[in-house]
Scaffold this active site. Sequence first.
Site, short mmCIF file in Angstrom:
data_model
loop_
_atom_site.label_atom_id
_atom_site.label_comp_id
_atom_site.label_asym_id
_atom_site.label_seq_id
_atom_site.Cartn_x
_atom_site.Cartn_y
_atom_site.Cartn_z
N ARG A 1 -19.41 36.76 5.35
CA ARG A 1 -18.73 37.57 6.49
C ARG A 1 -17.16 37.04 6.12
O ARG A 1 -17.00 35.87 5.52
CB ARG A 1 -19.06 37.11 7.65
CG ARG A 1 -20.46 37.60 8.20
CD ARG A 1 -20.75 37.19 9.59
NE ARG A 1 -22.16 37.54 10.12
CZ ARG A 1 -23.11 36.72 9.96
NH1 ARG A 1 -22.96 35.48 9.53
NH2 ARG A 1 -24.25 37.27 10.36
N LYS B 1 -21.48 33.37 12.27
CA LYS B 1 -21.50 34.30 13.46
C LYS B 1 -22.67 33.82 14.40
O LYS B 1 -23.63 33.68 14.23
CB LYS B 1 -21.68 35.82 12.98
CG LYS B 1 -21.74 36.81 14.26
CD LYS B 1 -21.97 38.23 13.87
CE LYS B 1 -21.98 39.10 15.12
NZ LYS B 1 -22.12 40.39 14.64
N HIS C 1 -16.37 44.41 4.50
CA HIS C 1 -17.65 44.08 4.72
C HIS C 1 -18.87 44.76 3.61
O HIS C 1 -20.09 44.12 3.86
CB HIS C 1 -17.90 44.45 6.25
CG HIS C 1 -19.21 43.75 6.78
ND1 HIS C 1 -19.32 42.43 7.13
CD2 HIS C 1 -20.51 44.22 7.41
CE1 HIS C 1 -20.39 42.11 7.52
NE2 HIS C 1 -21.09 43.17 7.79
N ARG D 1 -20.48 42.45 1.50
CA ARG D 1 -21.79 41.72 2.07
C ARG D 1 -23.14 42.72 1.96
O ARG D 1 -24.20 42.29 1.54
CB ARG D 1 -21.62 41.13 3.24
CG ARG D 1 -22.49 40.49 4.19
CD ARG D 1 -22.08 39.90 5.46
NE ARG D 1 -23.13 39.64 6.40
CZ ARG D 1 -23.96 38.51 6.40
NH1 ARG D 1 -23.48 37.71 5.68
NH2 ARG D 1 -24.63 38.33 7.44
N HIS E 1 -28.99 36.05 8.88
CA HIS E 1 -29.27 36.76 10.07
C HIS E 1 -30.51 36.31 10.84
O HIS E 1 -31.64 35.58 10.54
CB HIS E 1 -29.97 38.34 9.40
CG HIS E 1 -28.82 39.13 8.85
ND1 HIS E 1 -28.99 39.89 7.97
CD2 HIS E 1 -27.67 39.21 9.25
CE1 HIS E 1 -27.77 40.62 7.51
NE2 HIS E 1 -26.91 39.91 8.37
N TYR F 1 -28.75 46.17 6.53
CA TYR F 1 -27.98 45.88 5.42
C TYR F 1 -28.24 46.52 3.97
O TYR F 1 -27.54 46.55 3.11
CB TYR F 1 -27.51 44.55 5.15
CG TYR F 1 -26.45 43.96 6.06
CD1 TYR F 1 -25.40 43.21 5.82
CD2 TYR F 1 -26.71 43.92 7.63
CE1 TYR F 1 -24.46 42.86 6.67
CE2 TYR F 1 -25.69 43.81 8.37
CZ TYR F 1 -24.51 43.00 8.05
OH TYR F 1 -23.56 42.59 8.71
#
Length: 341
Positions: free
Chosen positions: A168, A201, A280, A283, A306, A315
Amino acid sequence: MLDGWGDQQASRGLQATTIDARRRFIEDFAEFCATYPWQWLPRDLEDYSVRVRHGKGPLKRSTIRGYQAKIRLFCDFLTDPRYGWQAECLARFGEAPQQICHDWNTIAHLLDYEGDPGKRALTFDELEQFFDAADARVETIVRHRRKGALAALRNAQMFKTIYAFGLRRSECIGLDIADLRSNPMAPQFGSFGAVYVRHGKGSRGTGPKRRTVLTLPEFDWIVDGLTHWADQGRPRMIGDWETGVLWPTERRTRVSGRYLNDRFAELRDEVGLPEELTLHSLRHTYVTNLIEWGYSEKFVQDQVGHAYASTTAIYTSVGDDYKNRVLADALKRNTENRNDD
């Protein structure tokens, strides 16, 4: 009221930036209503939702729902009898705050993913064009003897690092030189066999999550780039500044997220790539490529950090070539099984 709401959120462990952003939003909403919170009515929320949806820049459904969620949270706090605001307002003003958000005037969250359908991974040709443009910018600045060659080199390497490790934006920005690790199972990568992410995150109510992202054979080219930056580019950028920051600026700070977004957009537009491609997207491209190359879903999920496999699936946007290879393998296995029978 706002101070009490802020204390309640801080007690839950929410970050100060989140609390401040919510407070500013409620202050803006109160200014729009031109009334006090104990005078708010459901039609105030409806008027505000209509205004922002059809304003100068129409907002997405998910953004408006986020606004409504903040108002709902604040009203939940005011109407909770444990905090006594209803009784206090009724005694002082003859009116009590109410919950102005209900099922009939707010946007329901019906889908797991509400992102822009135009968002996608980059193709291999687009990746090559983008990285070539990033490298060419460094060469152009050096050739014309202009200032900014080190910054351009840093930016190019940051873009490549985001893609090569599926990071990220904030994860890449937060890296220190000490976060570049060796991997005993891949000694050929030297000191760049893994990246230790300390600013991952977090889930709701938690702090940043940490993980180790391994350098993969398909991305062995990143080792030369990181070596060049760590040994030559970075020392010239930091001078006598004692810091562990991997991507420093000339002003001795970390690169900002907005700055990196802007530099990506400049290069994207320079080579004529579609506007829906964002930083992004690198990614997304990493996840897609790993699936196409045959890495297991669980391994990819752990690499990108994740919590759920369903997020990794969102994704993934594999290409037709990969799908056709899978189909061809399935047909081949089916034919072999029939011959065996």
